[in-house]
Design a protein around this motif. Structure first.
Motif, short mmCIF file in Angstrom:
data_model
loop_
_atom_site.label_atom_id
_atom_site.label_comp_id
_atom_site.label_asym_id
_atom_site.label_seq_id
_atom_site.Cartn_x
_atom_site.Cartn_y
_atom_site.Cartn_z
N ILE A 6 0.86 -1.18 0.00
CA ILE A 6 0.00 0.00 0.00
C ILE A 6 0.89 1.23 0.00
O ILE A 6 1.80 1.34 0.82
CB ILE A 6 -0.93 -0.01 1.22
CG1 ILE A 6 -1.89 -1.19 1.09
CG2 ILE A 6 -1.69 1.30 1.33
CD1 ILE A 6 -2.84 -1.33 2.22
N PRO A 7 0.70 2.13 -0.97
CA PRO A 7 1.59 3.29 -1.07
C PRO A 7 1.45 4.17 0.17
O PRO A 7 0.42 4.15 0.83
CB PRO A 7 1.09 4.00 -2.33
CG PRO A 7 -0.29 3.54 -2.51
CD PRO A 7 -0.36 2.15 -1.98
N VAL A 9 0.60 6.96 2.62
CA VAL A 9 -0.54 7.87 2.60
C VAL A 9 -0.36 8.91 3.68
O VAL A 9 -0.08 8.57 4.83
CB VAL A 9 -1.85 7.09 2.86
CG1 VAL A 9 -2.97 8.04 3.13
CG2 VAL A 9 -2.17 6.20 1.68
N PHE A 69 -1.83 9.75 -1.88
CA PHE A 69 -2.66 8.74 -2.54
C PHE A 69 -2.27 8.61 -4.00
O PHE A 69 -3.07 8.82 -4.91
CB PHE A 69 -4.15 9.09 -2.43
CG PHE A 69 -4.79 8.60 -1.16
CD1 PHE A 69 -4.97 7.26 -0.92
CD2 PHE A 69 -5.19 9.50 -0.19
CE1 PHE A 69 -5.55 6.81 0.25
CE2 PHE A 69 -5.77 9.06 0.98
CZ PHE A 69 -5.95 7.70 1.20
N SER A 70 -1.04 8.28 -4.27
CA SER A 70 -0.49 8.15 -5.62
C SER A 70 -0.81 9.37 -6.47
O SER A 70 -1.19 9.25 -7.62
CB SER A 70 -1.00 6.90 -6.34
OG SER A 70 -1.58 5.99 -5.46
N MET A 72 -3.25 11.47 -6.34
CA MET A 72 -4.65 11.70 -6.72
C MET A 72 -5.26 12.87 -5.98
O MET A 72 -6.32 13.36 -6.35
CB MET A 72 -5.46 10.45 -6.40
CG MET A 72 -5.05 9.28 -7.26
SD MET A 72 -6.39 8.17 -7.47
CE MET A 72 -5.78 7.17 -8.79
N LEU A 73 -4.61 13.25 -4.91
CA LEU A 73 -5.17 14.30 -4.07
C LEU A 73 -4.05 15.26 -3.73
O LEU A 73 -2.92 14.83 -3.48
CB LEU A 73 -5.72 13.67 -2.79
CG LEU A 73 -6.91 14.33 -2.15
CD1 LEU A 73 -8.12 14.10 -3.01
CD2 LEU A 73 -7.13 13.77 -0.78
N ASP A 130 -6.93 14.06 -10.08
CA ASP A 130 -7.04 12.93 -10.98
C ASP A 130 -8.47 12.91 -11.48
O ASP A 130 -9.41 13.12 -10.71
CB ASP A 130 -6.72 11.64 -10.22
CG ASP A 130 -6.54 10.46 -11.16
OD1 ASP A 130 -5.41 9.99 -11.30
OD2 ASP A 130 -7.55 10.02 -11.74
N VAL A 133 -10.86 10.85 -9.44
CA VAL A 133 -11.25 11.44 -8.16
C VAL A 133 -12.25 12.57 -8.39
O VAL A 133 -13.24 12.71 -7.65
CB VAL A 133 -10.01 11.95 -7.41
CG1 VAL A 133 -10.42 12.71 -6.17
CG2 VAL A 133 -9.13 10.79 -7.03
#
Lengths: 488, 178
Positions: A6-7, A9, A69-70, A72-73, A130, A133
């Motif tokens: 899990i990346p 966060v 979050f990779s 995305m945010l 993203d 998202v």
């Protein structure tokens, strides 16, 4: 098979969002198990508290920025300022609803957490980098609003509004997903940064170019639906008229603001490389939106419908700031959003005060002679109308001034001219309300209904409208500071 | 073996689709569509797409068709109405669009038969593998996955909210009417 990695966060970056979602989820349970029937107002107060806490949680994050979050945010000052605006909008809308709901016999404790979920969706739109998202943010916001629009069920207009909104909204969602798929087909990514990098790195082959433009166009259509740009505005007056008035107030500023904020990020950041293609399209959209929105409002005798058309027109003005896509434009966008949100919430507050139980006319005649009966209310409404029309020294004037200068400097002089002309037309129907209030005799007995929540809403909105108009410097400074490192 | 399986399932799918169209009873139509969905699912499996196979079964055959059947039965719409179609232009438009879709599908398969790679055919070898997809959902697409959870929560709350009022008001109505 390898264990999942899990990346990393960083939850700090979404602290305000988590606060809102967590608080709303907890409030749902508290409302059901702890708050007795008939005391549901308490849920409302708790919801306001939750939104304010979320705003406070954001304060120490002013100097923090980063993405998680990779990718995305993202948290940057732009999204943080927007978060604050959305939190204020949510809190004021709840304040308006506190007494409105029981008065119309539609009180249910879930109303307040639902507004909080909608605010969460809006924050997501401000922070998302993203396309997936952003899509989910729009859906979170829209699904909540479908429910809230139908909240006055079984009142027929409310059901009709919810149905209309649901069907058209689902249609728009389809466009969005299809657009994302095409963009992905062309660029191989859904991340805004990835798209920007791809466009900057190489020239596209003709086939991919077509895919990308078709995809971007569809995403644009979906955004236009959500922000009610002409010609995707047909649903707006009906939905605003049918939905409970606090919900209409919330929608008129919240949905629009959030979707436009996301649009700004998408256009200025991801699709910067194809600006030559989207600029003329948006310019045409903005021009007809300003014209149709304001002309449509001219003939309305129903104040709620008039405000609906006015909100269409204002979306056109806000679009000017987005199109410039420079720092000036984004500043003007933020400032306009703040000024418009406060003014419009105030105007809807006065409409709620005049809304009689069990009626749904919202006739402009009810405003006649308001000055003699409730001078303060009339003065407040006049202030909001002046601000919407853009008369100094109100917030609306400063906001229009900024957006038009930004457009002019950005080489969109003709659009600024359209804006000025339509503003002049708009002054007619805004000032008509003022004339009715101050210079005419009451046509019928209307008992304005004021209470604590509504009073607070109108006073806060009124003071802020005046303050932003008189002392705009701190707010401009804030807007300028918000744009440091846009896009992060 | 594969070829034999293909022809059998393709035949079943075709029969299901045609029977659905000509069936006079809406419930029969829905059941024939279910047959078609099942056959399509097997075709997906033949094309090495286990994920599409599961989705086809759970979402289309499972959820959507059951919903269809429920609605048809609840509304009592099993029997065909003899009244003329109120939306007359719908039928020719439907036929036109159907032929168009057939054309696109035929073009795509002819292109595949001619040895040209299908567009997007260079997708990773792991495409359609449920394990890979699950791994992606919990790593790269963790956030969208979680947001979807919140959206579903909101939808559930909405259903409860909108239904509750109807139930509260229903018993309250008769005394008011008297």
């Amino acid at each position: 098979m390898e264990p999942l990695q899990i990346p990393p966060v960083n939850l700090i970056l979404l602290a305000p969002l988590l606060t809102v979602v967590g608080w709303a989820s907890a409030l749902l349970l508290v409302d059901v198990f702890l708050i007795p029937e008939g005391k549901k107002k308490l849920t409302g107060y708790l919801a306001i508290a939750g939104l304010l806490v979320a705003g406070l949680v954001g304060l120490p994050l002013w100097n923090v920025s980063g993405s998680t979050f990779s990718g995305m945010l993202v948290l940057d000052r732009y999204s943080l300022s927007l978060t604050w605006i959305f939190v204020i909008v949510g809190a004021l809308s709840i304040a308006m609803a506190l007494d409105y709901l029981p008065r119309h016999g539609i009180e249910q404790g879930e109303f307040y957490p639902l507004i909080m979920f909608a605010v969460a969706g809006m924050i997501l739109l401000a922070q998302g980098t993203d396309l997936i998202v952003l899509f989910l943010g729009i859906e979170a916001l829209s699904i909540t609003l479908y429910i809230l629009t139908g909240f006055a069920y079984p009142r027929l207009t409310s059901e009709e509004a919810a149905m209309k909104y649901l069907v058209l909204g689902a249609f728009a969602a389809g466009f969005f997903v299809y657009g994302i798929a095409l963009v992905y087909g062309a660029t191989g990514t859904t991340s805004l940064a990835g798209i920007a990098e791809f466009l900057g790195r190489q020239t596209l082959v003709a086939e991919d170019q077509t895919l990308l433009l078709a995809g971007a166009g569809m995403v644009l259509i979906a955004f236009s639906f959500k922000t009610a740009l002409v010609p995707f505005h047909m649903w707006t007056p009906d939905v605003y008229e049918g939905s409970p008035t606090p919900v209409a107030a919330f929608m008129s500023v919240g949905t629009k603001g959030a979707a436009l904020a996301a649009l700004l990020r998408v256009l200025a950041f991801a699709f910067e490389g194809v600006q030559a293609y989207w600029l003329p399209v948006l310019a045409a959209l903005a021009a007809i939106t300003m014209v149709v929105g304001n002309l449509g409002a001219l003939g309305q005798t129903n104040v709620k419908r008039m405000l609906a058309y006015s909100s269409i027109g204002h979306a056109g003005y806000i679009l000017l700031g987005i199109m410039v896509a420079s720092e000036r434009g984004a500043e003007a966008f933020l400032f306009y959003l703040l000024a418009y949100a406060l003014t419009n919430l105030g105007a809807f507050g006065v409409v709620i005060a005049l809304e009689q139980q069990g009626e749904s006319v919202w006739s402009i005649e009810d405003f006649a002679g308001l000055y003699q009966r409730r001078p303060m209310l009339a003065v407040a409404m006049a202030l909001f109308m002046f601000s919407l029309a853009g008369v100094p020294p109100t917030a609306g004037f400063m906001a229009k001034f900024f957006i038009f200068t930004a457009a002019y400097e950005g080489g969109l002089g003709w659009l600024a001219l359209v804006g000025v002309i339509t503003s002049a037309i708009a002054a007619y129907f805004y000032l008509r309300v003022v004339v009715k209030m101050f210079m005419q005799e009451p046509a019928r007995e209307v008992q304005p209904e004021l209470n604590r929540g509504l009073n607070a809403d109108i006073i806060i909105a009124g003071v802020a409208t005046l303050l932003i108009g008189l002392v705009p410097t701190p707010f401009i400074f804030l807007a300028q500071q918000s744009l440091v490192a846009l896009g992060g | 073996m594969d070829v034999l399986l293909f022809f059998v399932t393709a035949a079943v799918a075709l029969v299901g689709a045609i029977a659905m169209l000509v069936s006079r009873n809406a419930v029969h139509s829905a059941l024939f569509l279910l047959l078609n969905f099942g056959a399509m699912a097997v075709l997906y499996l033949l094309l090495q797409s286990p994920f599409l196979f599961t989705i086809q079964l759970t979402v289309y055959a499972g959820a959507i068709m059951v919903l269809f059947l429920f609605v048809v039965m609840l509304l009592g719409a099993e029997q065909v109405e003899d009244t003329p179609d109120r939306i007359a232009w719908q039928r020719p438009l439907g036929i036109l669009l159907g032929v168009g879709l057939l054309g696109v599908a035929a073009a795509a398969s002819l292109r595949g038969a001619a040895g040209q790679p299908a567009p997007g055919g260079e997708a990773a070898a792991s495409f359609g593998n449920p394990a890979e997809l699950g791994a992606l959902l919990f790593t790269r697409y963790l956030l969208p996955f979680e947001i979807t959870g919140v959206i579903l929560l909101v939808a559930v709350v909405g259903v409860v909210v909108l239904n509750q009022r109807g139930r509260q008001q229903a018993p309250a109505k008769p005394p008011a009417g008297d």
